[in-house]
Design a protein around this motif. Structure first.
Motif, short mmCIF file in Angstrom:
data_model
loop_
_atom_site.label_atom_id
_atom_site.label_comp_id
_atom_site.label_asym_id
_atom_site.label_seq_id
_atom_site.Cartn_x
_atom_site.Cartn_y
_atom_site.Cartn_z
N PRO A 147 0.82 -1.22 0.00
CA PRO A 147 0.00 0.00 0.00
C PRO A 147 0.86 1.27 0.00
O PRO A 147 2.09 1.20 -0.06
CB PRO A 147 -0.77 -0.14 1.31
CG PRO A 147 0.20 -0.79 2.23
CD PRO A 147 1.08 -1.68 1.39
N SER A 174 1.84 0.58 -4.55
CA SER A 174 0.66 1.41 -4.85
C SER A 174 1.04 2.41 -5.94
O SER A 174 2.13 2.98 -5.92
CB SER A 174 0.22 2.16 -3.60
OG SER A 174 -0.70 3.18 -3.97
N GLU A 175 0.11 2.65 -6.86
CA GLU A 175 0.43 3.61 -7.93
C GLU A 175 0.53 5.02 -7.39
O GLU A 175 1.06 5.92 -8.03
CB GLU A 175 -0.58 3.50 -9.08
CG GLU A 175 -1.79 4.41 -8.99
CD GLU A 175 -2.84 3.93 -8.01
OE1 GLU A 175 -2.67 2.83 -7.44
OE2 GLU A 175 -3.83 4.64 -7.80
N GLN A 210 -4.18 -7.65 -9.89
CA GLN A 210 -5.09 -8.77 -10.16
C GLN A 210 -4.44 -9.83 -11.07
O GLN A 210 -4.42 -11.01 -10.72
CB GLN A 210 -6.40 -8.22 -10.75
CG GLN A 210 -7.49 -9.25 -10.98
CD GLN A 210 -8.10 -9.79 -9.68
OE1 GLN A 210 -8.04 -9.13 -8.64
NE2 GLN A 210 -8.63 -10.98 -9.74
N VAL A 232 -10.78 -9.65 -2.26
CA VAL A 232 -10.68 -9.94 -3.70
C VAL A 232 -9.43 -10.80 -3.96
O VAL A 232 -9.48 -11.80 -4.69
CB VAL A 232 -10.60 -8.62 -4.51
CG1 VAL A 232 -10.42 -8.90 -6.00
CG2 VAL A 232 -11.84 -7.77 -4.28
N VAL A 233 -8.34 -10.43 -3.32
CA VAL A 233 -7.09 -11.19 -3.49
C VAL A 233 -7.28 -12.62 -3.00
O VAL A 233 -6.90 -13.60 -3.68
CB VAL A 233 -5.92 -10.49 -2.74
CG1 VAL A 233 -4.68 -11.37 -2.68
CG2 VAL A 233 -5.60 -9.15 -3.41
N GLU A 247 -2.16 -8.94 5.17
CA GLU A 247 -2.05 -7.97 6.27
C GLU A 247 -3.03 -6.85 5.94
O GLU A 247 -2.80 -6.09 5.00
CB GLU A 247 -0.62 -7.41 6.36
CG GLU A 247 0.44 -8.44 6.65
CD GLU A 247 0.39 -8.98 8.07
OE1 GLU A 247 -0.26 -8.35 8.92
OE2 GLU A 247 0.98 -10.03 8.32
N LEU A 248 -4.13 -6.75 6.70
CA LEU A 248 -5.24 -5.91 6.26
C LEU A 248 -5.52 -4.75 7.25
O LEU A 248 -4.66 -4.39 8.03
CB LEU A 248 -6.47 -6.80 6.05
CG LEU A 248 -6.22 -8.01 5.14
CD1 LEU A 248 -7.46 -8.88 5.03
CD2 LEU A 248 -5.74 -7.58 3.76
N GLU A 385 -12.98 1.38 9.36
CA GLU A 385 -11.64 1.97 9.27
C GLU A 385 -11.69 3.26 8.45
O GLU A 385 -12.13 3.25 7.30
CB GLU A 385 -10.66 0.99 8.61
CG GLU A 385 -9.24 1.52 8.64
CD GLU A 385 -8.24 0.61 7.93
OE1 GLU A 385 -8.54 0.14 6.82
OE2 GLU A 385 -7.15 0.40 8.49
N LEU A 413 -6.38 -6.03 14.71
CA LEU A 413 -4.97 -5.87 14.33
C LEU A 413 -4.08 -5.52 15.53
O LEU A 413 -3.10 -6.20 15.81
CB LEU A 413 -4.86 -4.80 13.24
CG LEU A 413 -3.48 -4.65 12.60
CD1 LEU A 413 -3.01 -5.96 11.99
CD2 LEU A 413 -3.49 -3.56 11.54
P1 NAP Z 1 -5.62 -1.04 -1.00
O1 NAP Z 1 -6.47 -0.10 -1.74
O2 NAP Z 1 -6.21 -2.31 -0.53
O3 NAP Z 1 -4.36 -1.33 -1.94
C1 NAP Z 1 -3.26 -2.13 -1.53
C2 NAP Z 1 -2.52 -2.60 -2.77
O4 NAP Z 1 -3.35 -3.53 -3.47
C3 NAP Z 1 -2.21 -1.48 -3.76
O5 NAP Z 1 -0.96 -1.71 -4.36
C4 NAP Z 1 -3.36 -1.63 -4.74
O6 NAP Z 1 -3.09 -1.04 -5.98
C5 NAP Z 1 -3.45 -3.14 -4.83
N1 NAP Z 1 -4.70 -3.66 -5.40
C6 NAP Z 1 -5.87 -3.03 -5.58
N2 NAP Z 1 -6.77 -3.88 -6.15
C7 NAP Z 1 -6.14 -5.07 -6.32
C8 NAP Z 1 -6.53 -6.34 -6.85
N3 NAP Z 1 -7.76 -6.56 -7.32
N4 NAP Z 1 -5.63 -7.34 -6.84
C9 NAP Z 1 -4.40 -7.14 -6.36
N5 NAP Z 1 -3.96 -5.96 -5.87
C10 NAP Z 1 -4.82 -4.94 -5.84
O7 NAP Z 1 -4.99 -0.35 0.29
P2 NAP Z 1 -4.35 1.09 0.38
O8 NAP Z 1 -5.45 2.09 0.32
O9 NAP Z 1 -3.21 1.20 -0.58
O10 NAP Z 1 -3.72 1.05 1.85
C11 NAP Z 1 -4.44 1.32 3.01
C12 NAP Z 1 -4.91 0.05 3.68
O11 NAP Z 1 -3.80 -0.78 3.96
C13 NAP Z 1 -5.58 0.31 5.01
O12 NAP Z 1 -6.73 -0.49 5.11
C14 NAP Z 1 -4.55 -0.14 6.03
O13 NAP Z 1 -5.07 -0.56 7.27
C15 NAP Z 1 -3.91 -1.26 5.30
N6 NAP Z 1 -2.58 -1.55 5.84
C16 NAP Z 1 -2.43 -2.69 6.58
C17 NAP Z 1 -1.19 -2.96 7.13
C18 NAP Z 1 -0.98 -4.19 7.97
O14 NAP Z 1 0.17 -4.52 8.23
N7 NAP Z 1 -2.02 -4.88 8.40
C19 NAP Z 1 -0.11 -2.09 6.90
C20 NAP Z 1 -0.32 -0.97 6.15
C21 NAP Z 1 -1.57 -0.69 5.60
P3 NAP Z 1 -3.64 0.45 -6.25
O15 NAP Z 1 -2.96 1.33 -5.29
O16 NAP Z 1 -3.25 0.70 -7.63
O17 NAP Z 1 -5.12 0.39 -6.07
#
Ligand code: NAP
Length: 482
Positions: A147, A174-175, A210, A232-233, A247-248, A385, A413
């Motif tokens: 992310p 992330s882009e 994806q 989705v993953v 890790e969500l 969240e 978490l």
């Molecule tokens: P996100 O929207 O879920 O994106 C995470 C990554 O997944 C990005 O690289 C995203 O690409 C990619 N992605 C999107 N759709 C996908 C698909 N269908 N298949 C595979 N990959 C796909 O999360 P974010 O907004 O970047 O980050 C914030 C979230 O991360 C928050 O919910 C936070 O709690 C969580 N987080 C969790 C942890 C942990 O350790 N538990 C640590 C840090 C952050 P794009 O950016 O291009 O959409």
């Protein structure tokens, strides 16, 4: 800045389609550079390169690979200031935070896993007149998806153990934050890491992430991101029986007991709530306070929050920079509006228009840190969240009630408990449904310990041996003498 390119098979290349995306500085709204808008064809190239490099990389010894990690750590350390300024520009976070956390931790992740490899022991078990030898081999080509909140920190946390255990990599950052992943690829290129061992594909989740997860030759997927994307993953990877680490998201509770030394901990509580503008998955976004100290606590906490210096990320004195994007800012503001509709009172902060942020650029995604009081613990604003600078305050009257409130969301978490009575804190911590609970501290991490979430916060654990096990196939050879 030069356009960012993909790194595939040891070469920097544009997307096959030639398409690009804009990379924007969220604190100024300015265009930084362009990145490839890759698609399945670029993913296929990267996976082919990673698979071609597999056998040779897997045949190197773990000592050799640990030496690579040391070299990578050293190279990143020499570029620490560049890492910090790129991360600050890409995310809008303060330069000081980017130095202390992002740049420093990326180095220590590589160093930690290199050192940790020396603690790996051969495991043998003797029983039934036979000796069982546990073997480790690489999983193969692994997909790493990360992310935007801690870009290089979280990518290096996956790359280091994956390389150490002999895997080859296709990574997708992330882009919104491509710059430090690109710098990592440059480091690998300068050091001469064999082509194909590390491949980087930039672009959008559905167009790059994806197809990576769907690719039959990606044997494992390590994903950090939101719970909705994680679903989705998981739905894609599970029927293919891939190894999967998720890790969500989180909605972490900070529990303040009536015996906590308020005046000495208030700065820690502000930090636990608003580090990186609350955009850390471990930030405490729900503060549960014992009812007997609510008034005193609220006054001290709001004073601490209002003392935070919100401002331009490049200034040393800035405590809180911008959010990741204007879109994310709108989402966070919609939750503040929702909180008010649900009966909450904004004690400080609030919407953009009510939040003068002196000296910040007009097009930046800035929001003052916001505290909302008076919401029920099952209000949407207090259970979903938000991932921004918003915390909600709630009161409890007994330890059991605090635990029930902490456990009342779908997430699990992290959390923290603040008390003068450590034994009482430990008894409560054992009942909190969270992967980690801190007592009288926050974000205090020993990299050898397991890290990960319960419930909808994830599946699996990272850290120390847990990361090494994820990036290994463990098998058993059972030998009986003839
Ligand atoms: P996100 O929207 O879920 O994106 C995470 C990554 O997944 C990005 O690289 C995203 O690409 C990619 N992605 C999107 N759709 C996908 C698909 N269908 N298949 C595979 N990959 C796909 O999360 P974010 O907004 O970047 O980050 C914030 C979230 O991360 C928050 O919910 C936070 O709690 C969580 N987080 C969790 C942890 C942990 O350790 N538990 C640590 C840090 C952050 P794009 O950016 O291009 O959409």
């Amino acid at each position: 800045m030069e356009p960012v390119l993909n790194y595939i098979n040891g070469s920097f290349v544009p997307a096959r389609s030639g398409r690009t995306l804009d990379n924007i500085n969220p604190a100024t709204g300015e265009h930084i550079t362009s990145i490839p808008r890759s698609d399945i064809h670029d993913v296929n190239d990267a996976v082919a390169a990673a698979n071609a490099a597999r056998a040779k990389w897997a045949s190197t010894s773990i000592e050799e690979r640990a030496t690579w990690l040391q070299q990578i750590a050293k190279a990143l350390e020499s570029k620490a200031e560049t890492v910090a300024s790129l991360e600050s520009m890409d995310t809008g976070k303060p330069i000081g935070l980017a130095r202390r956390v992002d740049a420093a931790r990326s180095v220590s992740n590589f160093r930690f896993f290199s050192d940790h490899s020396t603690e790996l022991e051969d495991q043998t078990f003797v029983s039934n007149n036979a000796v069982n030898h546990v073997q480790r081999s690489p999983v193969g080509c692994v997909g790493l998806i990360t992310p935007w909140n801690l870009p290089l920190y979280l990518l290096s946390w996956k790359v280091a153990p994956a390389l150490l255990m002999g895997n080859t990599i296709v990574a997708k950052p992330s882009e919104l934050t491509p710059l430090t992943a690109n710098l990592l690829a440059e480091v690998f290129d300068e050091l001469g890491l064999p082509p194909g061992v590390f491949n980087l594909v930039h672009g959008l989740g559905p167009e790059v992430g994806q197809p990576m997860v769907e690719h039959s030759e990606v044997q494992a997927v390590s994903f950090t991101g939101g719970t909705a994307t994680g679903k989705v993953v998981a739905a894609t990877a599970a029927p293919m029986f891939k190894k999967l680490s998720l890790e969500l998201g989180g909605k972490n509770a900070t529990i303040v007991l009536e015996d906590a030394p308020l005046h000495s901990i208030v700065d820690d509580l502000v930090r636990a709530s608003f580090t990186n503008a609350g955009q850390v998955c471990l930030c405490g976004s729900r503060i549960l306070v014992h009812e007997s100290i609510k008034t005193e606590f609220t006054e001290a906490f709001v004073r601490g929050v209002e003392a935070l210096n919100v401002g331009p990320p490049h200034l040393e004195e800035t405590d809180m920079g911008s959010l990741i994007s204007l879109d994310h800012l709108s989402k966070v503001e919609s939750y503040i509006r929702l909180g008010v509709e649900e009966g909450g009172t904004v004690l400080t902060g609030g919407l953009r228009s009510n939040a003068p942020v002196d000296g910040t650029p007009a097009n930046g995604a800035f929001l003052r840190p916001t505290v909302i009081d008076g919401l029920s613990t099952n209000a949407r604003c207090a259970t979903e969240e938000i991932f921004g600078p918003v915390v909600t305050l709630h009161t409890f009257s007994s330890d059991d009630e605090a635990i029930a409130m902490a456990n009342s969301t779908e997430y699990g978490l992290a959390g923290s408990i603040w008390t003068a009575d450590v034994e009482r804190g430990k008894r409560m911590a054992e009942q909190v449904e969270s992967g980690i609970v801190w007592i009288n501290t926050w974000l205090n991490r020993d990299l050898r310990t397991p890290f990960g979430g319960m419930k909808q916060s994830g599946v699996g654990r990272e850290g120390g041996d847990w990361s090494l096990n994820f990036f290994s196939e463990l098998t058993n050879i059972c030998v009986q003498q003839p």
